[in-house]
Design an enzyme around this catalytic site. Structure first.
Site, PDB file in Angstrom:
ATOM      1  N   SER A  44     -11.427   7.302  -1.292  1.00 42.09           N
ATOM      2  CA  SER A  44     -10.260   6.561  -1.774  1.00 42.09           C
ATOM      3  C   SER A  44      -9.056   6.666  -0.845  1.00 42.09           C
ATOM      4  O   SER A  44      -8.184   5.792  -0.854  1.00 42.09           O
ATOM      5  CB  SER A  44      -9.873   7.056  -3.177  1.00 42.09           C
ATOM      6  OG  SER A  44      -9.670   8.466  -3.180  1.00 42.09           O
ATOM      7  N   GLY A  82     -14.003   7.464  -4.685  1.00 41.23           N
ATOM      8  CA  GLY A  82     -14.946   8.375  -5.328  1.00 41.23           C
ATOM      9  C   GLY A  82     -16.121   8.773  -4.469  1.00 41.23           C
ATOM     10  O   GLY A  82     -16.964   9.564  -4.914  1.00 41.23           O
ATOM     11  N   ASN A 111     -13.739  14.528  -2.358  1.00 38.35           N
ATOM     12  CA  ASN A 111     -14.465  14.452  -3.629  1.00 38.35           C
ATOM     13  C   ASN A 111     -15.537  15.524  -3.733  1.00 38.35           C
ATOM     14  O   ASN A 111     -15.860  15.977  -4.834  1.00 38.35           O
ATOM     15  CB  ASN A 111     -15.083  13.060  -3.797  1.00 38.35           C
ATOM     16  CG  ASN A 111     -14.016  12.005  -4.024  1.00 38.35           C
ATOM     17  OD1 ASN A 111     -13.177  12.123  -4.902  1.00 38.35           O
ATOM     18  ND2 ASN A 111     -14.032  10.963  -3.206  1.00 38.35           N
ATOM     19  N   ASP A 192      -0.591  10.739  -9.295  1.00 42.39           N
ATOM     20  CA  ASP A 192      -1.708  11.680  -9.457  1.00 42.39           C
ATOM     21  C   ASP A 192      -1.631  12.844  -8.485  1.00 42.39           C
ATOM     22  O   ASP A 192      -2.375  13.818  -8.598  1.00 42.39           O
ATOM     23  CB  ASP A 192      -3.051  10.963  -9.312  1.00 42.39           C
ATOM     24  CG  ASP A 192      -3.241  10.311  -7.936  1.00 42.39           C
ATOM     25  OD1 ASP A 192      -2.434  10.565  -7.027  1.00 42.39           O
ATOM     26  OD2 ASP A 192      -4.206   9.544  -7.795  1.00 42.39           O
ATOM     27  N   HIS A 195      -3.187  10.779  -3.978  1.00 44.09           N
ATOM     28  CA  HIS A 195      -3.289   9.594  -3.126  1.00 44.09           C
ATOM     29  C   HIS A 195      -1.923   9.158  -2.606  1.00 44.09           C
ATOM     30  O   HIS A 195      -0.956   9.138  -3.365  1.00 44.09           O
ATOM     31  CB  HIS A 195      -3.936   8.444  -3.904  1.00 44.09           C
ATOM     32  CG  HIS A 195      -5.320   8.727  -4.365  1.00 44.09           C
ATOM     33  ND1 HIS A 195      -5.597   9.244  -5.620  1.00 44.09           N
ATOM     34  CD2 HIS A 195      -6.504   8.591  -3.729  1.00 44.09           C
ATOM     35  CE1 HIS A 195      -6.902   9.402  -5.736  1.00 44.09           C
ATOM     36  NE2 HIS A 195      -7.477   9.010  -4.612  1.00 44.09           N
TER      37      HIS A 195
END
Length: 216
Positions: A44, A82, A111, A192, A195
């Site tokens: 991502s 992801g 991830n 979050d 990112h």
């Protein structure tokens, strides 16, 4: 005697014709030359997560090479939000076959860490991706990641060492941390905390550019 000479000339001509017909097949057997393509295989962080695709650092990379590299390579973004190293490793053979890249940029590992994979598992998958890319005639750039402090200093040190050791062993350029100068700036990170925002993408590209440009 003349008949024998004619037969000899005919045989020679047939042999020459067969050899000429075989040459294209021999050329193909060596495999096609790499295309002027830079393949980005990431997660991502490279897939413009939750921001306009045009704002992502990979899209900005295409704009930059169009301006600074002649002829400019085509940037193919095969990043998926992801994505793990295991998933990318599964997809890589098809991507190499389809795009025949001159350069493969690998940006993976975040991830894996979030899912609790060990650095040894991460290393194994990245190593296979590096060797497969090099076997296909591509140069490789490795973009490292970091994890939050709550993972503990021992894990973070092992993670950093994984990227450094791979870069040294396979002689590939390494950017130790993709989000250097971004991750600790709240104004440049999404809510979050994982990112970067659209405003941060140019800084991310500026991190990548010095490592990637020499290969272009």
């Amino acid at each position: 005697m003349y008949e024998a000479m004619n037969k000899g000339r005919t045989a020679a001509m047939m042999w020459l014709l067969a050899w000429l017909l075989l040459l294209p097949a021999l050329a193909c057997a060596k495999g096609p030359a790499p295309a002027n393509v830079v393949l980005v295989v990431g997660d991502s962080l490279s897939a413009a997560h939750n921001i306009p695709a045009a704002s992502g650092w990979v899209n900005l990379l295409q704009q930059r090479v169009n301006q600074q590299i002649k002829p400019p390579p085509t940037i193919v973004n095969a990043s998926i939000s992801g994505e793990t190293t295991a998933g990318a490793l599964t997809r890589l053979p098809g991507l190499l076959s389809k795009h025949r890249p001159r350069v493969v940029v690998i940006e993976l590992g975040g991830n894996d860490a979030l899912r609790g994979l060990t650095p040894a598992q991460l290393r194994g998958n990245l190593e296979k991706m590096i060797t497969a890319s090099q076997a296909a005639g591509a140069k490789v750039v490795l973009l490292g990641i970091d994890v939050p402090p709550n993972y503990g200093p021992a894990y973070r040190d092992r993670l950093r060492k994984t990227y450094a050791d791979l870069a040294s062993q396979y002689k590939v350029p390494l950017l130790p941390f993709l989000l250097e100068g971004v991750a600790l700036q709240p104004s440049l990170m999404q809510s979050d905390g994982l990112h970067p925002t659209a405003a941060a993408q140019l800084k991310v590209l500026d991190n990548v550019w010095p490592v990637l440009k020499p290969l272009l």
